[in-house]
Design a protein around this motif. Structure first.
Motif, PDB file in Angstrom:
ATOM      1  N   VAL A 100     -38.449 -25.749 -10.632  1.00  0.00           N
ATOM      2  CA  VAL A 100     -37.096 -26.299 -10.688  1.00  0.00           C
ATOM      3  C   VAL A 100     -36.152 -25.226 -10.139  1.00  0.00           C
ATOM      4  O   VAL A 100     -36.284 -24.055 -10.488  1.00  0.00           O
ATOM      5  CB  VAL A 100     -36.724 -26.663 -12.147  1.00  0.00           C
ATOM      6  CG1 VAL A 100     -35.281 -27.097 -12.254  1.00  0.00           C
ATOM      7  CG2 VAL A 100     -37.649 -27.746 -12.667  1.00  0.00           C
ATOM      8  N   PRO A 101     -35.218 -25.588  -9.270  1.00  0.00           N
ATOM      9  CA  PRO A 101     -34.288 -24.589  -8.729  1.00  0.00           C
ATOM     10  C   PRO A 101     -33.552 -23.836  -9.841  1.00  0.00           C
ATOM     11  O   PRO A 101     -33.180 -24.421 -10.867  1.00  0.00           O
ATOM     12  CB  PRO A 101     -33.318 -25.414  -7.886  1.00  0.00           C
ATOM     13  CG  PRO A 101     -34.032 -26.692  -7.587  1.00  0.00           C
ATOM     14  CD  PRO A 101     -34.957 -26.936  -8.741  1.00  0.00           C
ATOM     15  N   LEU A 102     -33.353 -22.554  -9.629  1.00  0.00           N
ATOM     16  CA  LEU A 102     -32.725 -21.700 -10.631  1.00  0.00           C
ATOM     17  C   LEU A 102     -31.354 -22.229 -11.058  1.00  0.00           C
ATOM     18  O   LEU A 102     -31.033 -22.233 -12.248  1.00  0.00           O
ATOM     19  CB  LEU A 102     -32.614 -20.261 -10.107  1.00  0.00           C
ATOM     20  CG  LEU A 102     -32.008 -19.237 -11.061  1.00  0.00           C
ATOM     21  CD1 LEU A 102     -32.813 -19.148 -12.349  1.00  0.00           C
ATOM     22  CD2 LEU A 102     -31.931 -17.875 -10.369  1.00  0.00           C
ATOM     23  N   GLY A 103     -30.552 -22.680 -10.113  1.00  0.00           N
ATOM     24  CA  GLY A 103     -29.228 -23.202 -10.443  1.00  0.00           C
ATOM     25  C   GLY A 103     -29.298 -24.405 -11.373  1.00  0.00           C
ATOM     26  O   GLY A 103     -28.543 -24.503 -12.341  1.00  0.00           O
ATOM     27  N   GLN A 104     -30.202 -25.330 -11.094  1.00  0.00           N
ATOM     28  CA  GLN A 104     -30.367 -26.513 -11.938  1.00  0.00           C
ATOM     29  C   GLN A 104     -30.879 -26.111 -13.316  1.00  0.00           C
ATOM     30  O   GLN A 104     -30.386 -26.599 -14.340  1.00  0.00           O
ATOM     31  CB  GLN A 104     -31.338 -27.503 -11.303  1.00  0.00           C
ATOM     32  CG  GLN A 104     -31.623 -28.710 -12.192  1.00  0.00           C
ATOM     33  CD  GLN A 104     -32.698 -29.610 -11.621  1.00  0.00           C
ATOM     34  OE1 GLN A 104     -32.961 -29.612 -10.430  1.00  0.00           O
ATOM     35  NE2 GLN A 104     -33.327 -30.386 -12.479  1.00  0.00           N
ATOM     36  N   LEU A 105     -31.845 -25.216 -13.342  1.00  0.00           N
ATOM     37  CA  LEU A 105     -32.424 -24.784 -14.609  1.00  0.00           C
ATOM     38  C   LEU A 105     -31.376 -24.106 -15.484  1.00  0.00           C
ATOM     39  O   LEU A 105     -31.273 -24.394 -16.676  1.00  0.00           O
ATOM     40  CB  LEU A 105     -33.589 -23.826 -14.341  1.00  0.00           C
ATOM     41  CG  LEU A 105     -34.345 -23.291 -15.537  1.00  0.00           C
ATOM     42  CD1 LEU A 105     -34.972 -24.413 -16.345  1.00  0.00           C
ATOM     43  CD2 LEU A 105     -35.422 -22.321 -15.067  1.00  0.00           C
ATOM     44  N   PHE A 106     -30.584 -23.225 -14.880  1.00  0.00           N
ATOM     45  CA  PHE A 106     -29.578 -22.511 -15.662  1.00  0.00           C
ATOM     46  C   PHE A 106     -28.406 -23.412 -16.012  1.00  0.00           C
ATOM     47  O   PHE A 106     -28.086 -23.588 -17.183  1.00  0.00           O
ATOM     48  CB  PHE A 106     -29.081 -21.266 -14.923  1.00  0.00           C
ATOM     49  CG  PHE A 106     -27.980 -20.551 -15.646  1.00  0.00           C
ATOM     50  CD1 PHE A 106     -28.250 -19.793 -16.771  1.00  0.00           C
ATOM     51  CD2 PHE A 106     -26.662 -20.666 -15.221  1.00  0.00           C
ATOM     52  CE1 PHE A 106     -27.232 -19.152 -17.459  1.00  0.00           C
ATOM     53  CE2 PHE A 106     -25.633 -20.021 -15.906  1.00  0.00           C
ATOM     54  CZ  PHE A 106     -25.924 -19.263 -17.026  1.00  0.00           C
ATOM     55  N   TRP A 107     -27.755 -23.999 -15.014  1.00  0.00           N
ATOM     56  CA  TRP A 107     -26.518 -24.725 -15.277  1.00  0.00           C
ATOM     57  C   TRP A 107     -26.751 -26.046 -16.001  1.00  0.00           C
ATOM     58  O   TRP A 107     -26.055 -26.363 -16.958  1.00  0.00           O
ATOM     59  CB  TRP A 107     -25.730 -24.954 -13.989  1.00  0.00           C
ATOM     60  CG  TRP A 107     -25.104 -23.696 -13.508  1.00  0.00           C
ATOM     61  CD1 TRP A 107     -25.464 -22.954 -12.426  1.00  0.00           C
ATOM     62  CD2 TRP A 107     -24.026 -22.983 -14.130  1.00  0.00           C
ATOM     63  NE1 TRP A 107     -24.673 -21.834 -12.331  1.00  0.00           N
ATOM     64  CE2 TRP A 107     -23.776 -21.824 -13.363  1.00  0.00           C
ATOM     65  CE3 TRP A 107     -23.242 -23.211 -15.252  1.00  0.00           C
ATOM     66  CZ2 TRP A 107     -22.791 -20.912 -13.687  1.00  0.00           C
ATOM     67  CZ3 TRP A 107     -22.254 -22.296 -15.571  1.00  0.00           C
ATOM     68  CH2 TRP A 107     -22.038 -21.165 -14.793  1.00  0.00           C
ATOM     69  N   TRP A 108     -27.707 -26.855 -15.523  1.00  0.00           N
ATOM     70  CA  TRP A 108     -27.886 -28.168 -16.132  1.00  0.00           C
ATOM     71  C   TRP A 108     -28.719 -28.089 -17.399  1.00  0.00           C
ATOM     72  O   TRP A 108     -28.287 -28.500 -18.476  1.00  0.00           O
ATOM     73  CB  TRP A 108     -28.487 -29.165 -15.141  1.00  0.00           C
ATOM     74  CG  TRP A 108     -28.683 -30.510 -15.767  1.00  0.00           C
ATOM     75  CD1 TRP A 108     -29.854 -31.091 -16.144  1.00  0.00           C
ATOM     76  CD2 TRP A 108     -27.655 -31.424 -16.164  1.00  0.00           C
ATOM     77  NE1 TRP A 108     -29.625 -32.305 -16.727  1.00  0.00           N
ATOM     78  CE2 TRP A 108     -28.279 -32.537 -16.755  1.00  0.00           C
ATOM     79  CE3 TRP A 108     -26.267 -31.407 -16.078  1.00  0.00           C
ATOM     80  CZ2 TRP A 108     -27.568 -33.628 -17.247  1.00  0.00           C
ATOM     81  CZ3 TRP A 108     -25.559 -32.491 -16.572  1.00  0.00           C
ATOM     82  CH2 TRP A 108     -26.215 -33.585 -17.144  1.00  0.00           C
ATOM     83  N   ASP A 109     -29.942 -27.560 -17.284  1.00  0.00           N
ATOM     84  CA  ASP A 109     -30.857 -27.572 -18.419  1.00  0.00           C
ATOM     85  C   ASP A 109     -30.379 -26.673 -19.555  1.00  0.00           C
ATOM     86  O   ASP A 109     -30.396 -27.071 -20.720  1.00  0.00           O
ATOM     87  CB  ASP A 109     -32.259 -27.142 -17.993  1.00  0.00           C
ATOM     88  CG  ASP A 109     -32.937 -28.157 -17.100  1.00  0.00           C
ATOM     89  OD1 ASP A 109     -32.381 -29.244 -16.890  1.00  0.00           O
ATOM     90  OD2 ASP A 109     -34.034 -27.864 -16.607  1.00  0.00           O
ATOM     91  N   MET A 110     -29.969 -25.453 -19.217  1.00  0.00           N
ATOM     92  CA  MET A 110     -29.591 -24.513 -20.257  1.00  0.00           C
ATOM     93  C   MET A 110     -28.150 -24.696 -20.717  1.00  0.00           C
ATOM     94  O   MET A 110     -27.891 -24.949 -21.899  1.00  0.00           O
ATOM     95  CB  MET A 110     -29.812 -23.069 -19.801  1.00  0.00           C
ATOM     96  CG  MET A 110     -29.471 -22.030 -20.849  1.00  0.00           C
ATOM     97  SD  MET A 110     -29.778 -20.351 -20.295  1.00  0.00           S
ATOM     98  CE  MET A 110     -31.372 -20.081 -21.024  1.00  0.00           C
ATOM     99  N   VAL A 111     -27.210 -24.570 -19.797  1.00  0.00           N
ATOM    100  CA  VAL A 111     -25.797 -24.561 -20.190  1.00  0.00           C
ATOM    101  C   VAL A 111     -25.328 -25.937 -20.655  1.00  0.00           C
ATOM    102  O   VAL A 111     -24.701 -26.055 -21.716  1.00  0.00           O
ATOM    103  CB  VAL A 111     -24.905 -24.020 -19.047  1.00  0.00           C
ATOM    104  CG1 VAL A 111     -23.440 -24.142 -19.390  1.00  0.00           C
ATOM    105  CG2 VAL A 111     -25.264 -22.565 -18.751  1.00  0.00           C
TER     106      VAL A 111
END
Length: 117
Positions: A32-43
């Protein structure tokens, strides 16, 4: 696809995984792209889950129910939070992008806040 027109398990690009298993596997393996993983999934999603369980825990306390139950409800998302945190760190290391360290630091701050609040 086999000669009889049926799909073979090896035709699945996720190696036979589907649903929840694929969700976790893709994130842990850096698919999963880092941006999606951090911003969507995590934040976004992670924070919504944390806020929801905190509200339920506070409602349990307000209803004069067991404090232990409130603590358990509050801590329910902790394994998922730790999974997301580990996935972000692994993906950031694999991605090798210039902002990887900033994402890792932000993820560390998020896990601390998510654990305390």
């Amino acid at each position: 696809m086999t000669q009889t027109g049926h799909f073979h398990p090896s035709d699945n690009p996720l190696g036979g995984q589907s649903g929840l298993s694929a969700f976790f596997s893709r994130r842990w393996n850096g698919d999963v792209p880092l941006g999606q993983l951090f911003w969507w999934d995590m934040v976004v999603v992670g924070s919504i889950i944390n806020v929801a369980t905190t509200i339920v825990a506070l409602l349990i306390l307000a209803a004069k129910m067991s404090a232990l139950l409130a603590v358990v409800v509050h801590l329910i998302p902790l394994p998922y939070n730790l999974f997301l945190y580990g996935s972000v760190l692994r993906t950031a290391d694999m991605a090798g992008t210039p902002n990887a360290n900033a994402v890792k630091l932000s993820a560390t701050l998020w896990i601390i806040l998510a654990s305390l609040l």
